[in-house]
Scaffold this active site. Structure first.
Site, short mmCIF file in Angstrom:
data_model
loop_
_atom_site.label_atom_id
_atom_site.label_comp_id
_atom_site.label_asym_id
_atom_site.label_seq_id
_atom_site.Cartn_x
_atom_site.Cartn_y
_atom_site.Cartn_z
N ASP A 119 1.03 -1.08 0.08
CA ASP A 119 -0.11 -0.09 -0.04
C ASP A 119 0.85 1.30 0.15
O ASP A 119 1.92 1.22 0.81
CB ASP A 119 -0.79 -0.16 1.33
CG ASP A 119 -1.81 1.22 1.25
OD1 ASP A 119 -2.80 1.24 0.62
OD2 ASP A 119 -1.64 1.94 2.43
N GLU A 136 1.29 -0.53 -5.04
CA GLU A 136 0.38 0.32 -5.39
C GLU A 136 1.23 1.75 -5.68
O GLU A 136 1.67 2.40 -4.53
CB GLU A 136 -0.61 0.45 -4.25
CG GLU A 136 -1.70 1.76 -4.49
CD GLU A 136 -2.31 2.38 -3.53
OE1 GLU A 136 -3.33 2.81 -3.60
OE2 GLU A 136 -1.58 2.38 -2.46
C1 GLC Z 1 -4.30 3.24 -0.40
C2 GLC Z 1 -5.61 2.70 -0.22
C3 GLC Z 1 -6.38 3.64 0.07
C4 GLC Z 1 -6.18 4.30 1.59
C5 GLC Z 1 -4.64 4.83 1.39
C6 GLC Z 1 -4.15 5.12 2.70
O1 GLC Z 1 -4.17 4.40 -1.16
O2 GLC Z 1 -5.81 2.01 -1.58
O3 GLC Z 1 -7.74 2.97 0.42
O4 GLC Z 1 -7.16 5.01 2.02
O5 GLC Z 1 -3.76 3.95 0.73
O6 GLC Z 1 -3.94 4.02 3.51
#
Ligand code: GLC
Length: 593
Positions: free
Chosen positions: A218, A260
């Site tokens: 993440d 991500e």
């Molecule tokens: C990522 C997740 C999102 C979350 C953010 C902070 O972008 O996909 O849902 O709010 O991280 O953890």
């Protein structure tokens, strides 16, 4: 002790052959445990419920599940604010339930990818509580990033623009500012502290020992921050990723890391390293351009970005997606493009959040089945492993009146029953209300037929991609090739019927066979090959050598790798709707009429 009913086939570890780069053949289904199925009638989905629905997921043709965070959490950011990295949120079940779920998934040949959310923790995590009380300069305090003035790292942008004004917040206990790239309740961990790195290693080992097959990393561009930079994609962040990769490989050489990183193409590519960081990364550069190409009826945005991002280090693969649990992010397109996409897909302010659009696939496309299927045809045939967001396979709708991004996180719809068959709890006890909209739901669309054809052709997963350049820009045409498997995909991005002449001389003599029904098309000659398509339709054709095709009966279905099709000389079986005698509690069903 788990209270789940024992799944029938929970014995074998994995039915499929174990292969190191399995993620290249993956069709990933993203879901939230709490949204999927409630087994104990408390209004919240749980691991026992999810285990009961594994056959549905398997029947879709999926072979990997990506689970949204299920850890102990105050749920101020739907679980991305973790208060204990080694505990399950009790509303979702126990560790034993989790173990059983993983075993049941593996028994069905389904791998499990979980979230590694370590850019930040929750402010309720004991590490933060300890840090804010610890004396300055101690390792306990330095689990997080502190400042007396909140002036550092000023070039870093604020991501949650609708809710936060700064990346620094004042903590009255610590009497200092702490750094957070997301909500203020999510303080960023400090990776300059070796103890924090030690904690991450523990977390990785804990979940790998429990049998998970990989991690979605993440918010990975923001792990490390430095003055004088925008604190994204730093060299130090990449060093950390190499370390995480080495650690994961030490325990489980076949586990996958999925980044991500919502960044421009060159920076997103950086997360593959030299093949020594992440095995996969979400194709954020492509996603908005798919919607742009559809809106503009022009293939250029897709072709440009795929060409820019086609070469990856050995062992790496893109993860393709159309939608996910967040807003459809438009952070990385130009201001003009964003304005245009907002204008087309989110005319009302309520449909926007931060720099994106909080809608699901079906509502973005106005419930238009042809456009939903067209976009799915791209998802399942471009170069990368497709990721489908739960509910999108059945055209589920959303609810823009819910806060934050909750409108796209509502309960899965199983049947035209109370609470959409998700839960037997009282409506008021549901974690979120199910969508009640007669135009969006499982009787509108189902993409399992596309998945099944994709999975039976390896060239989609591992083949090369080569774009054709017909004069008509509304037609997107590309070849996916692997050894002697040659697949031709043609999509009409326009609302109206289109024709195009495709230069296929290289394949003269081959016979294109339509991949969903098995019908042979006229053989390819040296001259351009004419294709006509109604508005928003697509074709997948497999190019056979002439001797493989009987002009009257096509190719044997074994050659099409479609054992699900009737044999060429047998009558076509009744379509699903005719077969099903008005079942009370049916599963989302397959059909394309
Ligand atoms: C990522 C997740 C999102 C979350 C953010 C902070 O972008 O996909 O849902 O709010 O991280 O953890």
């Amino acid at each position: 002790m788990s209270k789940c009913r024992k799944p029938k086939t929970a014995s074998a570890r994995n039915s499929g052959a174990r292969c190191q780069d399995w993620y290249k053949d993956a069709v990933i289904y993203q879901l939230h445990v709490r949204a999927f199925y409630d087994s104990n009638d408390d209004g919240v989905g749980d691991f026992c419920g999810l285990a009961q629905k594994l056959d549905y997921i398997k029947d879709l043709g999926v072979n990997a599940i990506w689970l949204l965070p299920f850890y102990e959490s105050p749920l101020r950011d739907d679980g991305y604010d973790i208060a204990d990295y080694q505990a399950i949120n009790p509303a979702y079940g126990t560790l034993d339930d989790f173990r059983e779920f993983v075993a049941a998934a593996h028994a069905r040949g389904i791998r499990i990818i979980i979230e590694l959310v370590v850019n930040h923790s929750s402010d309720q995590h004991p590490w933060f509580q300890r840090a804010r009380n610890a004396p300055r300069g101690t390792p306990e305090r330095d689990y997080y990033v502190w400042s007396d003035t909140g002036d550092e790292f000023e070039e870093a942008r604020v991501i949650f623009l609708d809710s936060e004004v700064s990346n620094w917040s004042w903590d009255p206990v610590a009497k200092a500012y702490y750094w957070h790239r997301f909500y203020a309740c999510q303080p960023d961990l400090n990776f300059d502290n070796p103890r924090v790195i030690g904690e991450i290693k523990e977390i990785l080992k804990f979940w790998l020992d429990l049998g998970v097959d990989g991690f979605r990393l993440d918010a990975v561009p923001y792990l490390v921050e430095r003055d004088g930079t925008n604190s994204e994609n730093l060299r130090e962040t990449h060093s950390l990723l190499k370390l995480i990769r080495a650690e994961v490989e030490r325990h489980r050489p076949d586990a996958v890391l999925l980044a991500e990183a919502n960044q421009p193409p060159e920076n997103t590519l950086g997360y593959f390293g030299q093949g020594d960081e992440c095995h996969m990364a979400f194709h954020f550069p492509l996603m908005p351009r798919l919607f742009m190409a559809l809106a503009q009826e022009d293939r250029t945005p897709i072709v440009d970005i795929v060409e820019q991002t086609r070469s990856l280090p050995e062992g790496c693969q893109w993860a393709l997606f159309l939608r996910n649990h967040d807003e459809l992010t438009l952070e990385m397109v130009t201001a003009e493009e964003r304005k245009y996409l907002w204008h087309v897909y989110a005319t009302h302010r309520r449909l926007r959040i931060n720099l994106g659009i909080r809608r699901r696939l079906a509502t973005l496309l106005n419930g238009d089945r042809r456009r939903i299927e067209l976009m799915n045809s791209l998802l399942f045939s471009l170069n990368g492993s497709p990721v489908t967001y739960y509910g999108d396979e059945i055209g589920m709708g959303d609810n823009p009146f819910l806060g934050d991004r909750d409108g796209v996180r509502t309960p899965m719809q199983w049947a035209a029953d109370r609470n959409a068959g998700f839960s037997k709890a009282d409506y008021v006890d549901l974690y979120l209300p199910p969508i009640e909209h007669r135009f969006f739901g499982y009787d509108i669309v189902n993409v399992d037929w596309i998945i099944s054809v994709r999975r039976s052709h390896l060239a989609f997963a591992r083949g090369d991609i080569a774009f054709l350049a017909p004069a008509n820009p509304k037609i997107l045409a590309y070849l996916r090739t692997l050894d002697d498997e040659i697949l031709l995909c043609v999509a009409n991005l326009s609302e109206t019927a289109q024709a195009a002449e495709l230069e296929l001389g290289e394949w003269a003599g081959r016979v294109p066979v339509e991949m969903f029904g098995g019908c042979p098309f006229p053989a390819i000659r040296r001259a351009p090959y004419t294709i006509t398509l109604p508005g928003h339709e697509f074709l997948w054709l497999k190019l056979f050598r002439a001797e493989q095709v009987d002009p009257a009966r096509g190719v044997p279905h074994e050659a099409m790798d479609r054992p699900d099709l009737p044999a060429a000389d047998k009558p076509v079986p009744p379509r699903p709707r005719e077969k099903e005698a008005a079942p009370q509690q049916r599963q989302p069903s397959s059909r394309r009429e």
